[in-house]
Design a protein around this motif. Structure first.
Motif, PDB file in Angstrom:
ATOM      1  N   VAL A  49      19.860 -72.826  23.261  1.00 13.01           N
ATOM      2  CA  VAL A  49      20.100 -74.238  22.942  1.00 13.01           C
ATOM      3  C   VAL A  49      18.840 -75.069  23.154  1.00 13.01           C
ATOM      4  CG1 VAL A  49      21.306 -76.315  23.747  1.00 13.01           C
ATOM      5  CG2 VAL A  49      22.596 -74.224  23.280  1.00 13.01           C
ATOM      6  N   VAL A  50      18.187 -74.926  24.271  1.00 10.15           N
ATOM      7  CA  VAL A  50      17.032 -75.785  24.551  1.00 10.15           C
ATOM      8  C   VAL A  50      15.803 -75.412  23.741  1.00 10.15           C
ATOM      9  CG1 VAL A  50      17.859 -76.338  26.864  1.00 10.15           C
ATOM     10  CG2 VAL A  50      16.179 -74.497  26.588  1.00 10.15           C
ATOM     11  N   ASN A  51      15.775 -74.171  23.215  1.00 11.07           N
ATOM     12  CA  ASN A  51      14.608 -73.725  22.454  1.00 11.07           C
ATOM     13  C   ASN A  51      14.804 -73.691  20.939  1.00 11.07           C
ATOM     14  OD1 ASN A  51      12.446 -73.019  24.443  1.00 11.07           O
ATOM     15  ND2 ASN A  51      14.128 -71.827  25.294  1.00 11.07           N
ATOM     16  N   LEU A  52      16.015 -73.999  20.456  1.00 12.94           N
ATOM     17  CA  LEU A  52      16.246 -74.028  19.007  1.00 12.94           C
ATOM     18  C   LEU A  52      15.304 -75.037  18.358  1.00 12.94           C
ATOM     19  CD1 LEU A  52      20.099 -74.060  18.381  1.00 12.94           C
ATOM     20  CD2 LEU A  52      18.468 -72.397  17.500  1.00 12.94           C
ATOM     21  N   SER A  72      18.233 -85.156  24.967  1.00 12.73           N
ATOM     22  CA  SER A  72      19.302 -84.900  25.922  1.00 12.73           C
ATOM     23  C   SER A  72      20.347 -83.970  25.302  1.00 12.73           C
ATOM     24  CB  SER A  72      19.982 -86.216  26.304  1.00 12.73           C
ATOM     25  OG  SER A  72      19.057 -87.104  26.878  1.00 12.73           O
ATOM     26  N   ALA A  73      21.261 -83.492  26.131  1.00 14.31           N
ATOM     27  CA  ALA A  73      22.354 -82.647  25.653  1.00 14.31           C
ATOM     28  C   ALA A  73      23.676 -83.183  26.189  1.00 14.31           C
ATOM     29  CB  ALA A  73      22.157 -81.205  26.097  1.00 14.31           C
ATOM     30  N   LEU A  74      24.639 -83.293  25.295  1.00 18.16           N
ATOM     31  CA  LEU A  74      26.009 -83.597  25.680  1.00 18.16           C
ATOM     32  C   LEU A  74      26.777 -82.289  25.529  1.00 18.16           C
ATOM     33  CD1 LEU A  74      28.327 -85.466  26.488  1.00 18.16           C
ATOM     34  CD2 LEU A  74      28.523 -86.133  24.078  1.00 18.16           C
ATOM     35  N   VAL A  75      27.231 -81.718  26.640  1.00 17.42           N
ATOM     36  CA  VAL A  75      27.878 -80.414  26.644  1.00 17.42           C
ATOM     37  C   VAL A  75      29.380 -80.627  26.836  1.00 17.42           C
ATOM     38  CG1 VAL A  75      27.917 -78.121  27.702  1.00 17.42           C
ATOM     39  CG2 VAL A  75      25.770 -79.417  27.623  1.00 17.42           C
ATOM     40  N   VAL A 108      26.738 -72.834  32.045  1.00 19.13           N
ATOM     41  CA  VAL A 108      25.897 -73.111  30.872  1.00 19.13           C
ATOM     42  C   VAL A 108      25.282 -74.505  31.003  1.00 19.13           C
ATOM     43  CG1 VAL A 108      25.916 -73.547  28.377  1.00 19.13           C
ATOM     44  CG2 VAL A 108      27.120 -71.578  29.316  1.00 19.13           C
ATOM     45  N   SER A 109      26.097 -75.483  31.326  1.00 17.59           N
ATOM     46  CA  SER A 109      25.616 -76.856  31.459  1.00 17.59           C
ATOM     47  C   SER A 109      24.509 -76.954  32.515  1.00 17.59           C
ATOM     48  CB  SER A 109      26.790 -77.776  31.821  1.00 17.59           C
ATOM     49  OG  SER A 109      26.382 -79.110  31.867  1.00 17.59           O
ATOM     50  N   ALA A 110      24.718 -76.303  33.656  1.00 13.63           N
ATOM     51  CA  ALA A 110      23.717 -76.321  34.726  1.00 13.63           C
ATOM     52  C   ALA A 110      22.419 -75.650  34.291  1.00 13.63           C
ATOM     53  CB  ALA A 110      24.276 -75.640  35.976  1.00 13.63           C
ATOM     54  N   HIS A 111      22.520 -74.571  33.510  1.00 15.69           N
ATOM     55  CA  HIS A 111      21.309 -73.879  33.056  1.00 15.69           C
ATOM     56  C   HIS A 111      20.559 -74.691  31.997  1.00 15.69           C
ATOM     57  CE1 HIS A 111      20.817 -70.083  35.192  1.00 15.69           C
ATOM     58  NE2 HIS A 111      22.111 -70.229  35.434  1.00 15.69           N
ATOM     59  N   ILE A 112      21.264 -75.437  31.178  1.00 11.16           N
ATOM     60  CA  ILE A 112      20.571 -76.344  30.255  1.00 11.16           C
ATOM     61  C   ILE A 112      19.816 -77.391  31.056  1.00 11.16           C
ATOM     62  CG2 ILE A 112      20.901 -78.125  28.485  1.00 11.16           C
ATOM     63  CD1 ILE A 112      23.268 -76.407  27.413  1.00 11.16           C
ATOM     64  N   ALA A 113      20.470 -77.969  32.047  1.00  8.57           N
ATOM     65  CA  ALA A 113      19.816 -78.953  32.918  1.00  8.57           C
ATOM     66  C   ALA A 113      18.647 -78.332  33.672  1.00  8.57           C
ATOM     67  CB  ALA A 113      20.829 -79.549  33.892  1.00  8.57           C
ATOM     68  N   GLY A 114      18.782 -77.070  34.031  1.00  9.55           N
ATOM     69  CA  GLY A 114      17.727 -76.368  34.750  1.00  9.55           C
ATOM     70  C   GLY A 114      16.430 -76.234  33.968  1.00  9.55           C
ATOM     71  N   HIS A 115      16.507 -76.439  32.660  1.00  9.32           N
ATOM     72  CA  HIS A 115      15.304 -76.430  31.824  1.00  9.32           C
ATOM     73  C   HIS A 115      14.646 -77.803  31.781  1.00  9.32           C
ATOM     74  CE1 HIS A 115      15.465 -72.368  30.047  1.00  9.32           C
ATOM     75  NE2 HIS A 115      16.772 -72.491  30.154  1.00  9.32           N
ATOM     76  N   GLY A 116      15.183 -78.752  32.538  1.00 13.89           N
ATOM     77  CA  GLY A 116      14.607 -80.096  32.570  1.00 13.89           C
ATOM     78  C   GLY A 116      15.216 -81.046  31.556  1.00 13.89           C
ATOM     79  N   VAL A 117      16.324 -80.662  30.960  1.00 14.69           N
ATOM     80  CA  VAL A 117      16.999 -81.497  29.963  1.00 14.69           C
ATOM     81  C   VAL A 117      18.022 -82.374  30.673  1.00 14.69           C
ATOM     82  CG1 VAL A 117      18.570 -81.425  27.974  1.00 14.69           C
ATOM     83  CG2 VAL A 117      16.675 -79.796  28.137  1.00 14.69           C
ATOM     84  N   ARG A 118      18.085 -83.656  30.299  1.00 14.05           N
ATOM     85  CA  ARG A 118      19.134 -84.532  30.817  1.00 14.05           C
ATOM     86  C   ARG A 118      20.440 -84.122  30.147  1.00 14.05           C
ATOM     87  NH1 ARG A 118      22.381 -88.759  30.333  1.00 14.05           N
ATOM     88  NH2 ARG A 118      21.946 -89.424  28.222  1.00 14.05           N
ATOM     89  N   VAL A 119      21.449 -83.828  30.976  1.00 14.87           N
ATOM     90  CA  VAL A 119      22.726 -83.339  30.472  1.00 14.87           C
ATOM     91  C   VAL A 119      23.836 -84.309  30.842  1.00 14.87           C
ATOM     92  CG1 VAL A 119      24.452 -81.496  30.668  1.00 14.87           C
ATOM     93  CG2 VAL A 119      22.025 -80.920  30.559  1.00 14.87           C
TER      94      VAL A 119
END
Length: 147
Positions: A49-52, A72-75, A108-119
């Protein structure tokens, strides 16, 4: 694990007339945990998701990722992505149990945030109203079973 990813100008989730999560430009990510999914699928999905590369570069080509554009990502959890539609009434027996679904959705949500993305998030298991402006439109289907 399945995800429907939409590039958005903005998106929000409302539960009981209150906004539970909202973002500006970025990705709306609907996530469905399937029976047998593990943390490994969640890590793969978050990284994907973060690298697409579905955001436009200076030349107007889809060549930049969520990380590149600082979006940002809305999960949002969505078990209906497990729908089996052989007949006219969908079945959802391949979706994970609610407890396992919630645990891995949060993973999944935590791992997206772990890439530095605001979730921002929806509310697992709630009846949600999702509003979005799909920019492009760009909508991508991801399934860890075909990875």
């Amino acid at each position: 694990m399945r995800a429907l990813v939409q590039r958005v100008s903005s998106a929000s989730v409302t539960v009981d007339s209150r906004i539970s999560g909202e973002i500006g430009a970025g990705l709306l990510v609907f996530v469905c945990v399937m029976q047998g999914d593990t943390e490994a699928e969640g890590i793969w999905l978050a990284r994907k998701v973060v690298n697409l590369r579905i955001f436009e570069d200076e030349a107007g080509r889809m060549n930049r990722s969520l990380l590149d554009v600082g979006g940002s990502a809305l999960v949002v959890s969505q078990f209906t992505l497990a729908a089996e539609t052989r007949g006219n009434r969908p079945g959802f027996s391949t979706a994970a149990s609610p407890d396992e679904g919630k645990r891995l959705y949060e993973h999944v949500s935590a791992h997206i945030a772990g890439h530095g993305v605001r979730v921002a998030n929806g509310v697992f298991g709630a009846d949600m109203d999702v509003s979005l402006v799909n920019h492009g439109p760009v909508t991508i289907w991801l399934d860890t079973a075909s990875a």
